[in-house]
Design a protein around this motif. Structure first.
Motif: not given
Length: 234
Positions: A112-126, A215-224, A105-108
């Motif tokens: 879904s925001l690929i093409g938008r500013p990176l900060s916006e993508i990271e904010g949505m994933m957070e 889980f939160a630690l693994r998600v942070q690695k996946a986001v990176i 769900n986090i990756l999705e």
């Protein structure tokens, strides 16, 4: 001499029989019925047992949910990388949605925001990460509540039982050890049961919190990894 022998023959069997009778009287066979013993704990036993069943339900339900939601995301991130490097954004989004996990769900949400500013993508994933962690922590507050309440209920049951014992002694003026210990051990049952339920709830609460932290630690690695994929393509 003959009379002495006859006397010993009569005396020894009688002494052996008496000693056997004394040993039998001193060590009677006892069997403990744990259910009936538990029911002697007083009125507080019933709510403590209800808390026990509720605790077991929450632990089983949360264990099933968290184990499913926090499945490893390494294979998923590799599949997403394969689709994104090939320019197949929709396939990557479908793969993330099909995973049915919190990481998916986090990756999705990021795909879904690929093409938008990176900060916006990271904010949505957070934000999505916070939602998934919140869903995992759901009902854990009940375990913390039970961990605090169950021992207190047990102590209340014991104290009320002790008060009743000493009130009976003051009325009947019977201060024998049997009357005190017989009632006291029954009232201590509620304390023991409350402590057991509290330990079970306390252990479950902290175990699940440690699992969520992992889980939160693994998600942070996946986001990176995901950010590296969409920025530098690796």
């Amino acid at each position: 001499m003959t009379n002495l022998i006859f006397l010993l023959q009569d005396t020894i069997p009688a002494a052996v029989a008496d000693s056997t009778a004394v040993a039998t009287t001193a060590a009677p066979e006892t069997s403990v019925n744990y259910f009936s013993l538990l029911m002697k704990g007083g009125v507080m036993v019933a709510p403590i047992l209800l808390l026990l069943f509720f605790t077991l339900y929450v632990i089983i339900e949360r264990a099933l949910y968290i184990s499913k939601a926090s499945k490893d995301s390494d294979k998923l991130i590799d599949e997403v990388r394969m689709h994104l490097t090939s320019g197949k954004i929709e396939n990557a989004q479908m793969a993330a949605a099909r995973a049915g996990t919190a990481s998916g769900n986090i990756l999705e949400s990021g795909i879904s925001l690929i093409g938008r500013p990176l900060s916006e993508i990271e904010g949505m994933m957070e934000k999505q990460t916070n939602v998934e962690i919140g869903l995992m922590e759901k009902k854990l507050g009940w375990l913390g509540l039970v961990a605090g309440i169950a021992p207190i209920l047990g102590f209340i049951g014991t104290i009320s039982g002790v008060i009743k014992i000493f009130y009976t002694i003051s009325v009947t003026e019977n201060i024998s050890i049997g009357s005190i210990s017989g009632g006291l051990y029954e009232k201590m049952i509620s304390s023991g049961l409350g402590l057991i339920v509290g330990v079970v709830a306390y252990s479950g609460y902290h175990f699940f919190n440690m699992s969520i932290d992992s889980f939160a630690l693994r998600v942070q690695k996946a986001v990176i990894k995901f950010v590296n994929i969409i920025t530098v393509g690796k």
